[in-house]
Design an enzyme around this catalytic site. Structure first.
Site, PDB file in Angstrom:
ATOM      1  CB  CYS A   4      -0.926   0.004   1.216  1.00  0.00           C
ATOM      2  SG  CYS A   4      -1.854   1.546   1.381  1.00  0.00           S
ATOM      3  CG  HIS A 100      -6.770   9.555   0.234  1.00  0.00           C
ATOM      4  ND1 HIS A 100      -6.911   8.229  -0.120  1.00  0.00           N
ATOM      5  CD2 HIS A 100      -7.098  10.269  -0.855  1.00  0.00           C
ATOM      6  CE1 HIS A 100      -7.299   8.149  -1.377  1.00  0.00           C
ATOM      7  NE2 HIS A 100      -7.431   9.385  -1.849  1.00  0.00           N
TER       8      HIS A 100
HETATM    9  P1  AMP Z   1      -8.102   9.232  -4.869  1.00  0.00           P
HETATM   10  O1  AMP Z   1      -8.452   9.392  -6.320  1.00  0.00           O
HETATM   11  O2  AMP Z   1      -9.076   9.889  -3.940  1.00  0.00           O
HETATM   12  O3  AMP Z   1      -7.789   7.794  -4.518  1.00  0.00           O
HETATM   13  O4  AMP Z   1      -6.796  10.096  -4.662  1.00  0.00           O
HETATM   14  C1  AMP Z   1      -5.515   9.589  -4.743  1.00  0.00           C
HETATM   15  C2  AMP Z   1      -4.615  10.785  -4.868  1.00  0.00           C
HETATM   16  O5  AMP Z   1      -3.303  10.381  -4.533  1.00  0.00           O
HETATM   17  C3  AMP Z   1      -4.554  11.372  -6.280  1.00  0.00           C
HETATM   18  O6  AMP Z   1      -4.991  12.730  -6.237  1.00  0.00           O
HETATM   19  C4  AMP Z   1      -3.082  11.262  -6.656  1.00  0.00           C
HETATM   20  O7  AMP Z   1      -2.611  12.383  -7.367  1.00  0.00           O
HETATM   21  C5  AMP Z   1      -2.406  11.140  -5.295  1.00  0.00           C
HETATM   22  N1  AMP Z   1      -1.147  10.439  -5.282  1.00  0.00           N
HETATM   23  C6  AMP Z   1      -0.828   9.282  -5.899  1.00  0.00           C
HETATM   24  N2  AMP Z   1       0.431   8.927  -5.634  1.00  0.00           N
HETATM   25  C7  AMP Z   1       0.924   9.887  -4.801  1.00  0.00           C
HETATM   26  C8  AMP Z   1       2.184  10.086  -4.166  1.00  0.00           C
HETATM   27  N3  AMP Z   1       3.202   9.244  -4.318  1.00  0.00           N
HETATM   28  N4  AMP Z   1       2.332  11.185  -3.404  1.00  0.00           N
HETATM   29  C9  AMP Z   1       1.329  12.057  -3.252  1.00  0.00           C
HETATM   30  N5  AMP Z   1       0.125  11.913  -3.807  1.00  0.00           N
HETATM   31  C10 AMP Z   1      -0.072  10.848  -4.575  1.00  0.00           C
HETATM   32 ZN    ZN Z   2      -2.496   1.453   3.531  1.00  0.00          ZN
END
Ligand code: AMP
Ligand code: ZN
Length: 107
Positions: A4, A100
Site C-alpha cells: 500500500c 485519505h
Molecule cells: P483518490 O483518487 O481519492 O484515490 O486520490 C488519490 C490521490 O493520490 C490522487 O490525487 C493522486 O494524485 C495522489 N497520489 C498518488 N500517488 C501519490 C504520491 N506518491 N504522493 C502524493 N500523492 C499521490
Molecule cells: Zn495502507
C-alpha cells in the site's frame, strides 16, 4: 499492507515530504494537484475506504477533519476557502485504497 503506497508514505518509507505528523495521521502534498494547494490527510491506520469505516474509526475521522482546519490556517487558505472531500470506490474516483481526505484551495 506491504504494497500500500499510503502505508509506505505514512510509515516514512518514501521520500515524500511530510508537512505534518501526529501519532495517528500524516499530511503531504498531492503529487498531481488539482488546485494551488492540494493536501492529502491520511490516517496511519490502513482503512481501505469510507465504506470500511468501523465505529472505532470515528475518532480518527474527526481528527482528519480537525487537521484539515489546522492546515488551512497554516497554508493561509482558511479565509479564502477550500474544499474537503473523500472519493469513495472506483465510481467515486477513488484510486488509492487507503483512506485519505483531500483538501483543495488557494485559488
Ligand atoms: P483518490 O483518487 O481519492 O484515490 O486520490 C488519490 C490521490 O493520490 C490522487 O490525487 C493522486 O494524485 C495522489 N497520489 C498518488 N500517488 C501519490 C504520491 N506518491 N504522493 C502524493 N500523492 C499521490
Ligand atoms: Zn495502507
Amino acid at each position: 499492507m506491504g504494497d500500500c503506497l499510503f502505508c509506505s508514505i505514512a510509515g516514512g518509507k518514501t521520500d515524500t515530504e511530510i508537512l505534518h505528523e501526529t501519532e495517528d495521521l500524516v499530511v503531504f502534498r498531492d503529487i498531481n494537484p488539482h488546485a494551488p494547494v492540494h493536501l492529502l490527510i491520511v490516517p496511519k491506520k490502513h482503512i481501505r475506504s469510507i465504506n470500511d469505516l468501523r465505529p472505532e474509526d470515528l475518532e480518527i475521522v474527526s481528527k482528519l477533519i480537525y487537521t484539515a482546519k489546522e492546515m488551512a490556517g497554516r497554508m493561509k487558505i482558511n479565509e479564502s476557502g477550500y474544499r474537503l472531500f473523500f472519493n469513495v470506490e472506483k465510481g467515486g474516483g477513488q484510486v488509492i485504497f487507503h483512506l485519505h481526505l483531500h483538501m483543495i484551495g488557494g485559488w
